[in-house]
Scaffold this motif. Structure first.
Motif, PDB file in Angstrom:
ATOM      1  N   ARG A   6       0.955  -1.308  -0.121  1.00  0.00           N
ATOM      2  CA  ARG A   6       0.030  -0.057   0.063  1.00  0.00           C
ATOM      3  C   ARG A   6       0.754   1.242   0.138  1.00  0.00           C
ATOM      4  O   ARG A   6       0.528   2.366  -0.764  1.00  0.00           O
ATOM      5  N   HIS A   7       1.879   1.298   0.793  1.00  0.00           N
ATOM      6  CA  HIS A   7       2.775   2.303   0.924  1.00  0.00           C
ATOM      7  C   HIS A   7       3.477   2.663  -0.598  1.00  0.00           C
ATOM      8  O   HIS A   7       3.356   3.589  -0.994  1.00  0.00           O
ATOM      9  N   LEU A   8       3.832   1.522  -1.072  1.00  0.00           N
ATOM     10  CA  LEU A   8       4.545   1.830  -2.501  1.00  0.00           C
ATOM     11  C   LEU A   8       3.660   2.271  -3.505  1.00  0.00           C
ATOM     12  O   LEU A   8       3.697   3.100  -4.405  1.00  0.00           O
ATOM     13  N   ASP A   9       2.410   1.704  -3.214  1.00  0.00           N
ATOM     14  CA  ASP A   9       1.223   1.865  -4.525  1.00  0.00           C
ATOM     15  C   ASP A   9       1.056   3.135  -4.296  1.00  0.00           C
ATOM     16  O   ASP A   9       0.770   4.001  -5.298  1.00  0.00           O
ATOM     17  N   SER A  10       0.843   4.035  -3.139  1.00  0.00           N
ATOM     18  CA  SER A  10       0.674   5.337  -2.786  1.00  0.00           C
ATOM     19  C   SER A  10       1.544   6.217  -3.603  1.00  0.00           C
ATOM     20  O   SER A  10       1.383   7.247  -4.077  1.00  0.00           O
ATOM     21  N   ARG A  11       2.975   5.809  -3.562  1.00  0.00           N
ATOM     22  CA  ARG A  11       4.004   6.715  -3.981  1.00  0.00           C
ATOM     23  C   ARG A  11       4.073   6.506  -5.570  1.00  0.00           C
ATOM     24  O   ARG A  11       4.457   7.501  -6.058  1.00  0.00           O
ATOM     25  N   PHE A  12       3.553   5.261  -5.961  1.00  0.00           N
ATOM     26  CA  PHE A  12       3.763   5.136  -7.442  1.00  0.00           C
ATOM     27  C   PHE A  12       2.549   5.881  -8.092  1.00  0.00           C
ATOM     28  O   PHE A  12       2.525   6.100  -9.282  1.00  0.00           O
ATOM     29  N   ALA A  13       1.421   6.182  -7.568  1.00  0.00           N
ATOM     30  CA  ALA A  13       0.302   6.948  -7.914  1.00  0.00           C
ATOM     31  C   ALA A  13       0.725   8.089  -8.686  1.00  0.00           C
ATOM     32  O   ALA A  13       0.476   8.568  -9.825  1.00  0.00           O
ATOM     33  N   THR A  14       1.588   8.852  -8.111  1.00  0.00           N
ATOM     34  CA  THR A  14       1.905  10.083  -8.468  1.00  0.00           C
ATOM     35  C   THR A  14       3.058   9.856  -9.608  1.00  0.00           C
ATOM     36  O   THR A  14       2.822  10.727 -10.690  1.00  0.00           O
ATOM     37  N   LEU A  15       3.882   9.155  -9.387  1.00  0.00           N
ATOM     38  CA  LEU A  15       4.948   8.712 -10.448  1.00  0.00           C
ATOM     39  C   LEU A  15       4.271   8.142 -11.733  1.00  0.00           C
ATOM     40  O   LEU A  15       4.707   8.306 -12.749  1.00  0.00           O
ATOM     41  N   ARG A  16       3.214   7.306 -11.629  1.00  0.00           N
ATOM     42  CA  ARG A  16       2.422   6.848 -12.898  1.00  0.00           C
ATOM     43  C   ARG A  16       1.902   7.793 -13.484  1.00  0.00           C
ATOM     44  O   ARG A  16       2.293   7.741 -14.834  1.00  0.00           O
ATOM     45  N   ALA A  17       1.285   9.154 -13.033  1.00  0.00           N
ATOM     46  CA  ALA A  17       1.051  10.142 -13.951  1.00  0.00           C
ATOM     47  C   ALA A  17       2.015  10.827 -14.500  1.00  0.00           C
ATOM     48  O   ALA A  17       2.116  11.090 -15.778  1.00  0.00           O
TER      49      ALA A  17
END
Length: 95
Positions: A6-17
């Motif tokens: 969950r922690h990584l996914d939250s960080r990746f959300a911004t990077l994905r954009a």
């Protein structure tokens, strides 16, 4: 384990954009060097290499064959920081 995902996914959300932004046609090195108004000779002096090596460096980035080590040194000489990250296409929890 799930908290880590969950922690990584939250960080990746911004990077994905951000990951959908295209590399400039001539590469980031050339784009930043041009924006700074820096010639290949000036950049070569900062990087401690010959002017023809800068042309080669920019071509290798454009072609996708530049190494991470070289890209790191190139970024530092431009006053930039290299950010290297693998961004999953989908949240890790879905994979």
């Amino acid at each position: 384990m799930k908290d880590g995902i969950r922690h990584l996914d939250s960080r990746f959300a911004t990077l994905r954009a951000l990951s959908h932004s295209q590399r400039p046609p001539k590469g980031w090195i050339r784009a930043i060097r041009d924006a700074l108004g820096m010639t290949t000779a000036q950049y070569a002096k900062r990087l401690g290499v010959s002017q023809p090596r800068i042309v080669e460096l920019e071509r290798s980035e454009q072609g996708g064959s530049v190494t991470l080590n070289t890209l790191q040194r190139a970024a530092e000489a431009l006053g930039c920081r290299l950010v290297y990250v693998l961004v999953p296409e989908r949240p890790l929890a879905e994979l």
